[in-house]
Design an enzyme around this catalytic site. Structure first.
Site, PDB file in Angstrom:
ATOM      1  N   LYS A  74       0.031 -19.118  -4.522  1.00  0.00           N
ATOM      2  CA  LYS A  74       1.388 -18.785  -4.977  1.00  0.00           C
ATOM      3  C   LYS A  74       1.469 -17.521  -5.851  1.00  0.00           C
ATOM      4  O   LYS A  74       2.494 -16.868  -5.880  1.00  0.00           O
ATOM      5  CB  LYS A  74       1.980 -19.966  -5.750  1.00  0.00           C
ATOM      6  CG  LYS A  74       2.364 -21.137  -4.872  1.00  0.00           C
ATOM      7  CD  LYS A  74       2.887 -22.259  -5.740  1.00  0.00           C
ATOM      8  CE  LYS A  74       3.808 -23.167  -4.957  1.00  0.00           C
ATOM      9  NZ  LYS A  74       4.648 -23.980  -5.820  1.00  0.00           N
ATOM     10  N   ASP A 110      11.822 -23.052  -6.096  1.00  0.00           N
ATOM     11  CA  ASP A 110      11.685 -24.252  -6.942  1.00  0.00           C
ATOM     12  C   ASP A 110      12.826 -24.396  -7.956  1.00  0.00           C
ATOM     13  O   ASP A 110      13.275 -25.507  -8.241  1.00  0.00           O
ATOM     14  CB  ASP A 110      10.348 -24.232  -7.697  1.00  0.00           C
ATOM     15  CG  ASP A 110       9.173 -24.537  -6.779  1.00  0.00           C
ATOM     16  OD1 ASP A 110       9.390 -25.181  -5.731  1.00  0.00           O
ATOM     17  OD2 ASP A 110       8.044 -24.134  -7.111  1.00  0.00           O
TER      18      ASP A 110
END
Ligand code: ATR
Length: 285
Positions: A74, A110
């Site tokens: 990520k 997110d």
């Protein structure tokens, strides 16, 4: 004459390991529901293979429209893309990629997932202005981003390692402060929202006793951990009469923007999908 049909849209999730990912279950359900003849597949990419994967993605030889990125890529992927939006930059991590005319673009969904889950499960959750966030890891950054986006004016990060909490607070500016565990009760007094981003209580580890009744009337306690669905912290809050919301919907909602970009349809986070994922996890309810 043979008609040449356009290639089927194909998406991926890369990680190392990748077997545990529930993203294929979610996206394949949406492909089914929408009747789209596309695909979404897990691809095991080790750290040393990431640059090669990205090169094949960008030049089109991999045949993908875009996809998701999970642990441990990520952060590293951010250095390899052509364009990264403000959200992913502020969170410091990427989880969604797509190709736009040969350019590889990146975002992080997110923060959106956290907000959309609470909009769905606890409408009005963002009417308060004071939040306490337990934990200062990667997940916590996305939550702080979400709370700032919803105009919380006092965001108190409490963490076992106080330096991490302070570092995170410095990154986000005035509305955010970093604190040690010992200050938890004092900081929780009058708070409207409590968010757990740690694995505290998982695997039978001890959870400190927290008095949630000192929060404001109508305060909400939520957890972004969703295995088990009712975490020890949520159970404690519910037993004290607090409203709670589980974190499973964050997993579902964070997947929506990616699907919409790759397949051109905005999917819904239905009870049916929720049930599908719960059954797959074997956590009940
Ligand atoms: P993630 O990306 O999922 O947030 P992480 O970066 O490893 O994962 O962060 C985990 C968070 O849980 C951290 O805030 C961690 O506290 P430290 O920064 O002090 O390590 C917190 N955490 C994990 N186990 C904990 C425990 N037993 N007690 C208190 N905090 C814990």
């Amino acid at each position: 004459m043979t008609e040449i049909s356009p290639p089927l849209p194909r998406a991926f999730v890369i990680g190392d390991p990748i077997d545990h990912s529930r993203s294929p279950l979610i996206h394949r359900h949406w492909l089914d529901v929408a009747g789209i003849a596309g695909s979404y597949d897990p691809v095991h990419v080790r750290p040393g293979e990431l640059a090669g994967f990205v090169a094949a993605l960008r030049d089109g030889s991999a045949g993908f429209t875009g996809g998701n990125v999970t642990i441990p890529h990520k952060q590293a992927i951010a250095e390899l893309v052509d364009q990264i939006d403000d959200t992913a930059t502020q969170i410091g991590a990427v989880n969604t990629l797509w190709l736009d005319q040969g350019r590889l673009c990146a975002t992080n969904t997110d923060s959106h997932g956290f907000r959309a889950n609470l909009d769905d499960r606890a409408p009005g959750w963002d009417q308060g202005k004071t939040a306490l966030v337990l934990g200062a890891g990667g997940a916590s950054r996305a939550i702080v981003h979400a709370l700032l986006a919803r105009k919380f004016t006092s965001i108190r990060i409490v963490n076992r390692t106080v330096d991490r909490a302070r570092e995170l607070a410095d990154r986000f500016g005035q509305a955010v402060s970093g604190h040690r565990m010992e200050e938890l009760s004092e900081l929780l007094t009058g708070a409207d929202l409590f968010v757990n981003t740690t694995s505290l209580g998982m695997g039978g580890s001890a959870v400190p006793e927290i008095d949630f009744t000192i929060m404001t009337d109508g305060a909400l306690v939520t957890d972004i951990v969703y295995v088990p669905l009712v975490t020890p912290i949520m159970a404690m809050a519910a037993a004290q009469g607090l409203a709670t919301a589980d974190g499973l919907g964050m997993l579902l909602h964070q997947a929506v923007p990616g699907f919409a970009k790759w397949f051109g349809v905005t999917p819904a986070c239905t009870d049916e999908l929720r049930r599908l994922v719960i059954d797959d996890m074997g956590v009940g309810r």
